[in-house]
Design an enzyme around this catalytic site. Structure first.
Site, PDB file in Angstrom:
ATOM      1  N   ALA A  73      14.282 -41.512 -12.923  1.00  0.00           N
ATOM      2  CA  ALA A  73      15.614 -41.834 -13.443  1.00  0.00           C
ATOM      3  C   ALA A  73      15.599 -43.252 -13.986  1.00  0.00           C
ATOM      4  O   ALA A  73      14.770 -44.075 -13.587  1.00  0.00           O
ATOM      5  CB  ALA A  73      16.669 -41.719 -12.336  1.00  0.00           C
ATOM      6  N   GLU A  78       0.836  -1.200   0.000  1.00  0.00           N
ATOM      7  CA  GLU A  78       0.000   0.000   0.000  1.00  0.00           C
ATOM      8  C   GLU A  78       0.873   1.254   0.000  1.00  0.00           C
ATOM      9  O   GLU A  78       0.582   2.230  -0.713  1.00  0.00           O
ATOM     10  CB  GLU A  78      -0.924   0.032   1.231  1.00  0.00           C
ATOM     11  N   GLY A 114      15.193 -36.382  -3.485  1.00  0.00           N
ATOM     12  CA  GLY A 114      14.678 -37.338  -4.456  1.00  0.00           C
ATOM     13  C   GLY A 114      13.490 -38.058  -3.885  1.00  0.00           C
ATOM     14  O   GLY A 114      12.746 -37.520  -3.079  1.00  0.00           O
ATOM     15  N   THR A 160       8.919 -38.989  -0.286  1.00  0.00           N
ATOM     16  CA  THR A 160       8.150 -39.977   0.464  1.00  0.00           C
ATOM     17  C   THR A 160       8.003 -39.569   1.926  1.00  0.00           C
ATOM     18  O   THR A 160       6.929 -39.708   2.524  1.00  0.00           O
ATOM     19  CB  THR A 160       8.830 -41.359   0.343  1.00  0.00           C
TER      20      THR A 160
END
Lengths: 321, 321
Positions: free
Chosen positions: A163, A52, A255, A260
């Site tokens: 991969a 602002e 990775g 996970t």
């Protein structure tokens, strides 16, 4: 109709601050008078000036009688780093304020709106609130969950591999997808990779885009042991992301083990998927088992927000339901 | 411009024969006079009548002076099952024939066009040839490669899994995707599953769609050993699909072993991917290693033909480059 159009402009400006304002929210502001923009602002790197203040400085006298579109309630607290935005808006003679969200920060939380209303300014709130929540997801997640907003980035083949079994992963996706992933880096406060990815790739995690080279986020290594490499920070456990001060948006880049771990803890708020039109068959899966006992647990977790082609790769954004 | 529009109609009609005309091609034909359709035809189940004969029968006298849009060169060989379509078109007084493809069947292969031209009919060929090749992929693949056209269907999670590690696979995708997969079954002459999928699921491979229940394709079990179940045919090796007379389009439905075998042999011509917005982590991957030594071998194999949402699942069609 027009209100939504101007709020979309404010949300666009808010994007400019992404990844540079933590622990402050990345706010956008546009001042409109007689159907024309007279001032534009967004939270500056480090958090000040506020959106602002920047827009009012640009508008000058033209702010008088204008409508201010802001993606977050103007702040009401005076800080050593600057005056409260609600006071600035009153002093500038703004006639109306349209905000997307009330600021849940307890220092404001409605007092900004109240101060504006007391000064006779018309106030509306809630316009494009869902978009604003996404825009300021880092700030809001930090307030609500005391941890950064976590984005998991996956770049996979059609069959979900990251991969070949030889370890070869450069490249699954094409140049347009990779450039987009660099832009996403610039929008985050920090990037995290696991130990395996670090040792295999020693990734730079920089932003290789013209004009954005200075936007590299902080590099976080997730590793219980081992030294902390220069220019990196290390955390031993994913729960430690809470303690990363100044990191309200975190992108997990690799990775599979790191991905996970975050999924198992249900700490992924957003998914970025880059999917190449290739099949790999064997090789490394993007994600390992994270504790689903039944398919019913997998469904209705992810809501698609965006889907498009980047070159020949499909890019999708999902949000945790 | 108009020619393409009418050929698109003929291609639409050709779809009606899919999965029911082998070893004949599924042809579509539309007869147009003064900008209006006067006859429509498509190869009937079993291969006869041909599309042109059906369209001419509908048009009657209105065929005189009309243009015939056909997706394949009209046949030139008289068979015990009916007259040659090129003769029928001449006899009906058609003024012009626009074909998408020349018929590579050595019994025609240009002689249909020649007969029409000798009778003073204007002939054009090649309009929407790529679409017609896709439409008649079964017939054309059988002629060119002496085997059926193979479609691999995969229904996966975002991370490329087709089942949880518990084996649970019902359901990954939602009802709209599954209904679409049933429609795809009806478009194929045969469906193949491997032994593992057969033993785990004993799939019916029927077409559970209103009005299409009679369109169930032939069921092929890929298994080197064991009995052939009733209403099934069994082949011991994927190379044996060559010997499946009357099956020019084959859909491989499961599981990972069968998919992998066809990919390893480079015998997948088309991919149908149904992808649910879920992550599974562990579980069965859709495809196992099929012999790629480097990422460069994976790229530029698959060209995207179609991509859309079916409910909350993404449906994509790829074609082998």
């Amino acid at each position: 109709m027009n209100d939504a159009r101007w709020m979309a402009v404010a949300l666009g400006l808010a994007e400019r601050g992404k990844g540079r304002t933590a622990p402050n929210p990345n706010v956008g502001c546009v001042l409109v008078r007689d159907g024309r923009i007279v001032g534009r602002g967004w939270t500056q790197p480090g958090g000040r000036p506020h959106a602002e203040a920047m827009a009012l400085a640009e508008a000058g006298e033209a702010a008088r009688g204008a409508t201010a579109y802001v993606t977050l309630e103007p702040c009401a607290h005076v800080s050593p780093r600057g005056p409260a935005c609600s006071d600035l808006l009153v002093a500038a003679g703004v006639a109306r304020v349209v905000a997307a969200l009330r600021d849940p920060d307890p220092r404001t939380d409605g007092t900004g709106f109240a101060r504006l209303e007391e000064a006779g300014i018309a106030v509306e709130s809630g316009l494009m609130a869902a978009e604003a929540r996404r825009s300021m997801a880092g700030f809001l997640t930090r307030l609500a969950k005391r941890r950064p907003h976590v984005t998991l980035k996956l770049a996979t083949s059609l069959d979900g591999r990251i991969a070949l079994s030889t370890g070869e992963s450069k490249w699954i996706t094409g140049p347009q997808a990779r450039a987009h992933a660099h832009l996403e880096r610039a929008r985050h406060d920090g990037i995290l990779v696991g130990r395996g990815t670090f040792l295999a790739d020693v990734p730079k995690l920089d932003v290789r885009l013209p004009g954005l080279a200075d936007r590299a986020p902080r590099r976080i290594l997730l590793s219980a042991t081992g030294p902390t490499p220069p220019d990196w920070e290390r955390i031993a456990d994913i729960a430690d992301i809470r303690h990363l001060a100044g990191i309200d948006t975190l992108m997990v880049e690799g990775g599979a083990k790191a991905a996970t771990a975050f999924l198992r803890a249900d700490m992924v708020d957003r998914l970025l998927l880059y999917r190449a039109p290739i099949l790999l068959g064997g090789g490394k899966p993007a994600v390992e088992a994270f504790g689903l006992a039944a398919l019913s647990e997998a469904h209705d977790r992810w809501r698609l927000l965006d889907s498009r082609l980047l070159g020949s790769d499909r890019f999708e954004v999902y949000e945790r339901n």
